[in-house]
Design a protein around this motif. Sequence first.
Motif, short mmCIF file in Angstrom:
data_model
loop_
_atom_site.label_atom_id
_atom_site.label_comp_id
_atom_site.label_asym_id
_atom_site.label_seq_id
_atom_site.Cartn_x
_atom_site.Cartn_y
_atom_site.Cartn_z
N THR A 39 0.83 -1.21 0.00
CA THR A 39 0.00 0.00 0.00
C THR A 39 0.86 1.25 0.00
O THR A 39 0.58 2.23 -0.72
CB THR A 39 -0.92 0.00 1.23
OG1 THR A 39 -1.69 -1.21 1.24
CG2 THR A 39 -1.86 1.20 1.21
N GLN A 40 1.93 1.26 0.82
CA GLN A 40 2.84 2.40 0.84
C GLN A 40 3.42 2.66 -0.55
O GLN A 40 3.46 3.81 -1.03
CB GLN A 40 3.97 2.14 1.84
CG GLN A 40 3.57 2.20 3.30
CD GLN A 40 4.73 1.86 4.21
OE1 GLN A 40 5.83 1.59 3.74
NE2 GLN A 40 4.47 1.86 5.52
N THR A 44 2.27 1.76 -3.47
CA THR A 44 1.23 2.22 -4.40
C THR A 44 0.93 3.70 -4.21
O THR A 44 0.82 4.47 -5.19
CB THR A 44 -0.05 1.39 -4.19
OG1 THR A 44 0.24 0.00 -4.38
CG2 THR A 44 -1.14 1.82 -5.16
N LEU A 45 0.82 4.16 -2.97
CA LEU A 45 0.55 5.58 -2.70
C LEU A 45 1.69 6.46 -3.18
O LEU A 45 1.46 7.54 -3.75
CB LEU A 45 0.31 5.78 -1.20
CG LEU A 45 -1.00 5.18 -0.64
CD1 LEU A 45 -1.04 5.29 0.87
CD2 LEU A 45 -2.21 5.89 -1.25
N GLY A 80 1.38 9.31 -5.94
CA GLY A 80 1.73 10.69 -5.58
C GLY A 80 2.80 11.27 -6.47
O GLY A 80 2.91 12.50 -6.61
N VAL A 134 -1.91 12.05 -0.84
CA VAL A 134 -1.61 10.61 -0.76
C VAL A 134 -0.40 10.35 0.14
O VAL A 134 -0.32 9.33 0.83
CB VAL A 134 -1.39 10.02 -2.17
CG1 VAL A 134 -2.67 10.09 -2.98
CG2 VAL A 134 -0.25 10.70 -2.89
N ALA A 158 -0.09 7.96 3.41
CA ALA A 158 0.99 6.98 3.60
C ALA A 158 1.71 7.20 4.91
O ALA A 158 2.10 6.25 5.59
CB ALA A 158 1.97 7.06 2.43
#
Length: 644
Positions: A137-138, A140-141, A145, A179, A183
């Motif tokens: 997830t980190q 992807t963000l 961004g 974003v 994160a």
Amino acid sequence: MVCVAVYSLGNGILAASTSMSTYRAGLLVKYLGLLGLGPTQFWFGLTYSGRESVLTRRRWALLLAPPVVILGFVVTAQSHDLMWTLDGFVQGPPLANPERENGPIFWLNLLYQYSLIGTTYVIVALFGLRRSGRYRTQATLMLLGGIIPLIASVVFVFGSGPMGSADQTAFAFTFTGIVFAIALFRFDLLDLMPVARHTLVEEMADPVFVVDKDERLVDVNETGAALLDNEGTALGRSATEVMPSYDSLPDGDDSADADVVIESNSGPRYFDINCSTLTDQTGSVIGELLIYRDVTERRIAEERFQRLIERSSDMVTILDEVGEFTYVSQPVEKILGYEPTELVGENVIEYIHPDDRRDVAEDLAKYVDDYGYSGTYVVRFRDAAGGWRFIEARATNLLADPFVEGIVLNSRDVTEQLQRKRKLERQNERLDQFASIVAHDLRNPLNVASGRLSLLERDVDASHDASINAIQEQLERMESIIDDSPTLARSGETVTETDEVDLEMIAYDAWQSVETGGATLVVKTTLQLDGDRNRLRNLFENLFRNSVEHNESTDLTVEVGSLPDGVGFYVEDTGTGIPNQERDAVFEQGYTTNTEGTGFGLAIVKDIVQAHGWEISVTEAESGGARFVVECHESPMVNQPGTT
């Protein structure tokens, strides 16, 4: 984010410019932020993926050299056309809008910045998206961004956007800020950097867990995830709720160790847990690193060894340098009646019979510094009831062994064995006395009878010669029986003391003791075995005598050799052999087919063989003669068979 702020500030100055000089100042501020975007993103990508060591001082210098040079071109842009050409400044609603034509240095800088930014996104994508949970997830963000402003920048440089001459990139950074805030605050982007995961966690085969200072599980490797019900829902939750046996770990200092048992579908698994405190650069505690090292096989081996020791018929004890028990195995309760804990801390000398203490005490003092020394002792040891048991103990000095640190005693109760041995010795002594008495008492009347027969022979005529000869033969046979009686009595005694015997030498010695006539001995063995030397010689003497007395000795050959499987020997001859129907009876006492024989010879041979714990049988040799086979199950063969 600092470069983004400076970049956006420059765009604000550009938009509010009312003169060319103000516009040029805005460009300078904008490029101060722009020139730092590529290098700082590249540095962040390397750090996030654990590759910051790539940027040495020399490489940092090379990385920053182009932005510094380009900044010089920006400062001096008014005096040349390498960066851009500005003309026809127009200030109108809503933004300033000069005529601008970009030069070659502008495009080189754009290529350089796009290359660094693109490389950064590839690093983050390859590192973060391959992982699970919040790291994916980190990543992807961070990619979202960064890519949105990158697209806005491409549109601004190479095409006309909806905002005309305004740089949409500055507005796209608004999305970046949102974003990145998610994160940072929702997925703990900077709490624990993934470098620890890459270098310490992901590469390890043992389960590894990372817990933050609030005791929340924030990271786990693939091996550790197998111990969790669901890694995706476990991350971020209390370690006590989701981590196996976390609540049973003792509170301790840094690098504390603990042992836990975790139940699995395949049975209990044992883990040795190492817990280390994680700190930041200021020394503040930010979490814990827990490594679960699977020691199931070791624990199973230890448990197996422990049970073997505890269920052994022998006692295993360990003494320290002064002779005190530091370990006592469970069999001591069955053998001596003590609980193991009763003897721990006690001195062994105090339990040994006073008459046996001296030798043991002297050896303990003499060899206490002799690592590896071994000795065997037979002593009387006091049991729990106050009686004395004979204990045979083999001591090995392992005081210098860090895993033992003591003198190891392997002990067994030999009380009944010694009692049986002494009983046999007394029986053998009585048997010897009886045989000697019988032989002595029978020989006197036999001598009288022989003397009377000699006188009678002179007083009778020749018609009684046959009767006289028959009586003489029987008297001589009785004398042979008397001579064989002591040997027969001793032949069945159990062999209790043995030494190493050379079979070849015994065979030759026995051959010299027998009247063999013209017979020939051939020995095809160099075996060495454990036995009673004198009785084995008597065995060969009787076998040789049996062959010579029952065959014509002129062309007779007697052979001694090893069995093919190396666990015995044979004695065979080239005579007429023993009929099959008589082979079971030849070892019986008194059985003989020779009128001059006593029938004791082969019976003595059988008794000697059985006294050694061996077996004997008679078969037919290849030549047709008799073949006696002795199988020595209890005697290891030392040398390989040879030919003599």
